[in-house]
Design a protein around this motif. Structure first.
Motif, PDB file in Angstrom:
ATOM      1  N   GLY A 172       0.779  -1.222   0.000  1.00  0.00           N
ATOM      2  CA  GLY A 172       0.000   0.000   0.000  1.00  0.00           C
ATOM      3  C   GLY A 172       0.816   1.279   0.000  1.00  0.00           C
ATOM      4  O   GLY A 172       0.250   2.363  -0.141  1.00  0.00           O
ATOM      5  N   PHE A 173       2.128   1.160   0.125  1.00  0.00           N
ATOM      6  CA  PHE A 173       2.989   2.345   0.158  1.00  0.00           C
ATOM      7  C   PHE A 173       3.856   2.414  -1.096  1.00  0.00           C
ATOM      8  O   PHE A 173       4.109   1.410  -1.751  1.00  0.00           O
ATOM      9  CB  PHE A 173       3.891   2.316   1.400  1.00  0.00           C
ATOM     10  N   ARG A 174       4.319   3.631  -1.391  1.00  0.00           N
ATOM     11  CA  ARG A 174       5.247   3.817  -2.499  1.00  0.00           C
ATOM     12  C   ARG A 174       6.492   2.984  -2.260  1.00  0.00           C
ATOM     13  O   ARG A 174       6.923   2.803  -1.119  1.00  0.00           O
ATOM     14  CB  ARG A 174       5.614   5.302  -2.642  1.00  0.00           C
ATOM     15  N   ARG A 175       7.075   2.496  -3.357  1.00  0.00           N
ATOM     16  CA  ARG A 175       8.236   1.624  -3.228  1.00  0.00           C
ATOM     17  C   ARG A 175       9.505   2.388  -2.888  1.00  0.00           C
ATOM     18  O   ARG A 175      10.483   1.808  -2.432  1.00  0.00           O
ATOM     19  CB  ARG A 175       8.434   0.826  -4.516  1.00  0.00           C
ATOM     20  N   ARG A 208       0.684  -0.512  -5.757  1.00  0.00           N
ATOM     21  CA  ARG A 208      -0.031   0.062  -4.615  1.00  0.00           C
ATOM     22  C   ARG A 208      -1.538  -0.072  -4.783  1.00  0.00           C
ATOM     23  O   ARG A 208      -2.243  -0.469  -3.849  1.00  0.00           O
ATOM     24  CB  ARG A 208       0.323   1.554  -4.464  1.00  0.00           C
ATOM     25  N   MET A 209      -2.040   0.261  -5.985  1.00  0.00           N
ATOM     26  CA  MET A 209      -3.470   0.173  -6.211  1.00  0.00           C
ATOM     27  C   MET A 209      -3.959  -1.277  -6.173  1.00  0.00           C
ATOM     28  O   MET A 209      -5.040  -1.574  -5.657  1.00  0.00           O
ATOM     29  CB  MET A 209      -3.822   0.811  -7.563  1.00  0.00           C
ATOM     30  N   SER A 210      -3.170  -2.197  -6.691  1.00  0.00           N
ATOM     31  CA  SER A 210      -3.546  -3.606  -6.664  1.00  0.00           C
ATOM     32  C   SER A 210      -3.619  -4.117  -5.233  1.00  0.00           C
ATOM     33  O   SER A 210      -4.498  -4.910  -4.887  1.00  0.00           O
ATOM     34  CB  SER A 210      -2.531  -4.432  -7.467  1.00  0.00           C
ATOM     35  N   GLU A 211      -2.717  -3.650  -4.386  1.00  0.00           N
ATOM     36  CA  GLU A 211      -2.735  -4.067  -2.976  1.00  0.00           C
ATOM     37  C   GLU A 211      -3.961  -3.527  -2.266  1.00  0.00           C
ATOM     38  O   GLU A 211      -4.509  -4.192  -1.377  1.00  0.00           O
ATOM     39  CB  GLU A 211      -1.447  -3.593  -2.295  1.00  0.00           C
ATOM     40  N   GLU A 212      -4.423  -2.339  -2.643  1.00  0.00           N
ATOM     41  CA  GLU A 212      -5.646  -1.816  -2.054  1.00  0.00           C
ATOM     42  C   GLU A 212      -6.845  -2.682  -2.430  1.00  0.00           C
ATOM     43  O   GLU A 212      -7.769  -2.873  -1.623  1.00  0.00           O
ATOM     44  CB  GLU A 212      -5.863  -0.368  -2.489  1.00  0.00           C
ATOM     45  N   VAL A 213      -6.845  -3.206  -3.648  1.00  0.00           N
ATOM     46  CA  VAL A 213      -7.927  -4.109  -4.060  1.00  0.00           C
ATOM     47  C   VAL A 213      -7.939  -5.355  -3.194  1.00  0.00           C
ATOM     48  O   VAL A 213      -8.985  -5.780  -2.697  1.00  0.00           O
ATOM     49  CB  VAL A 213      -7.766  -4.494  -5.543  1.00  0.00           C
ATOM     50  N   ARG A 214      -6.769  -5.932  -2.992  1.00  0.00           N
ATOM     51  CA  ARG A 214      -6.696  -7.156  -2.176  1.00  0.00           C
ATOM     52  C   ARG A 214      -7.111  -6.878  -0.743  1.00  0.00           C
ATOM     53  O   ARG A 214      -7.795  -7.686  -0.098  1.00  0.00           O
ATOM     54  CB  ARG A 214      -5.277  -7.729  -2.235  1.00  0.00           C
ATOM     55  N   TYR A 215      -6.716  -5.707  -0.224  1.00  0.00           N
ATOM     56  CA  TYR A 215      -7.101  -5.356   1.143  1.00  0.00           C
ATOM     57  C   TYR A 215      -8.611  -5.178   1.245  1.00  0.00           C
ATOM     58  O   TYR A 215      -9.248  -5.674   2.174  1.00  0.00           O
ATOM     59  CB  TYR A 215      -6.397  -4.059   1.574  1.00  0.00           C
ATOM     60  N   ALA A 216      -9.209  -4.478   0.270  1.00  0.00           N
ATOM     61  CA  ALA A 216     -10.655  -4.240   0.287  1.00  0.00           C
ATOM     62  C   ALA A 216     -11.444  -5.531   0.180  1.00  0.00           C
ATOM     63  O   ALA A 216     -12.504  -5.674   0.779  1.00  0.00           O
ATOM     64  CB  ALA A 216     -11.028  -3.288  -0.848  1.00  0.00           C
ATOM     65  N   SER A 217     -10.910  -6.522  -0.571  1.00  0.00           N
ATOM     66  CA  SER A 217     -11.629  -7.779  -0.753  1.00  0.00           C
ATOM     67  C   SER A 217     -11.696  -8.608   0.522  1.00  0.00           C
ATOM     68  O   SER A 217     -12.528  -9.493   0.654  1.00  0.00           O
ATOM     69  CB  SER A 217     -10.954  -8.597  -1.856  1.00  0.00           C
TER      70      SER A 217
END
Length: 370
Positions: free
Chosen positions: A77-80, A359-368
């Protein structure tokens, strides 16, 4: 590309303010990932990566981002890089002097809104501020007629390596040891022995201690860019943001607060805006145009133009501030500013996009999982 990213950012902000329910939130993120995939393809196509050389730049970006993640472990979720930061907002007050070097609308007399971000380098969002020898400033200028200028600057006027491959090797050398939690000094020394420019970078930071705040550091664009005038003639320029607040080195007492940079910034802004001057330094014969590891000597006969004043008026936490979803790609440029042949520029652009996508893909996984 800039307009598409801004549209996506608006969708994100609008959906958040609307307070969508959890199922809709998951759908929202799914749509965003699809949109990002389309943006990534368009970005690669416009950069010339689609076709016979398609494997080159994306592969470099993947390697760089993977190398960042390996230095301190994953932080979803954070910048690399520059994972720890704070959003800012304000404006740029152009005095018109920059128009002598470039036809870019940002240099016409007037006021241009900005959104930006102060940060420290590294992949760990909870790193103590006192551990960093650098400060960083990223900006997005909302130029009239829908154009944008994005820039990511550091408080050191040079980079430590010249190419993406060398940067991957440097990150590998700086990977934290699991036992000590710090890089292996022997591995770092071996890398620097093979890369004199990395030693020069370290020497510069040792003789120029980090500033006591974000507010009193000078920030450098580092790479050269081609500035094109209204008549089509051009010359190469490096820029810097020079603060009106006098520089002071970080004090030992400050280091006791792991977040002293953000705390100082917020407290200072309560007293009024902060200002920097945008200084455009024009290349002279013999200056390195495509090598960001080389300094431009500050000679009296170098043309330096004060193009106006950056005014920072407010700060917001990065978790929900206006900078959260902005990719500060250094190749998003207005007409009148063009990249040089510096190999790090295209690598940085591709790396920022890869980091944004993850980062955006990780937000999807977190939301799911909610």
């Amino acid at each position: 590309m800039a307009k598409t990213l801004e549209y996506l950012n608006q969708v994100l902000r609008g959906a958040s303010s609307a307070g969508w329910a959890s199922p809709s939130l998951l759908l929202r993120y799914a749509i965003i990932v699809v949109a990002i995939g389309g943006i990534s393809f368009a970005y690669a196509f416009s950069a010339g990566w689609v076709g016979w050389p398609v494997h080159r730049a994306p592969l470099s970006a993947t390697r760089v981002v993977n190398a960042f993640e390996a230095t301190t472990g994953p932080h979803p979720g954070f910048r690399r890089n520059h994972a720890k930061g704070i959003c800012i907002a304000g404006h740029f007050d152009s005095n018109g002097a920059g128009a002598a070097l470039s036809r870019a609308r940002v240099f016409a007399p007037g006021v241009v809104p900005i959104v930006g971000r102060f940060s420290v380098p590294g992949t760990n969002p909870s790193v103590a501020d006192g551990e960093s020898r650098l400060r960083s400033l990223a900006l997005r200028f909302a130029v009239p007629d829908g154009e944008e200028w994005r820039t990511a600057m550091n408080s050191v006027p040079i980079f430590s390596v010249r190419t993406p491959d060398e940067f991957v090797a440097e990150l590998a050398a700086q990977r934290e040891d699991k036992g000590t939690g710090k890089p292996d000094p022997a591995r770092v020394a071996e890398f620097e022995a093979q890369h004199p420019e990395a030693r020069a970078f370290r020497a510069w930071t040792r003789t120029h201690p980090a500033s006591s705040g974000f507010d009193n550091a000078t920030y450098y664009g580092v790479s050269a860019f081609r500035f094109v005038k209204a008549d089509g003639t051009s010359q190469y320029v490096r820029w810097s943001m020079v603060p009106e607040v006098a520089y002071e080195p970080v004090a030992a007492a400050q280091r006791r607060d792991p977040d002293f940079l953000a705390h100082r910034l917020v407290n200072t802004l309560r007293q009024g805006p902060l200002r920097w001057h945008l200084i455009l330094a024009v290349a002279r014969p013999g200056d390195a145009i495509d090598d960001s590891t080389q300094l431009w000597v500050q000679t009296p006969d170098r043309l330096r133009v004060d193009a106006g004043t950056l005014v920072v008026e407010s700060a917001q936490a990065q978790i929900d501030g206006r900078c959260r979803n902005i990719d500060f790609d250094p190749l998003i440029l207005p007409a009148g500013i063009e990249p040089s042949g510096d190999p790090l520029l295209s690598a940085r652009a591709a790396t920022y996009m890869e980091s944004f996508y993850r980062r955006m893909s990780e937000e999807v996984r977190y939301a799911s999982k909610r």
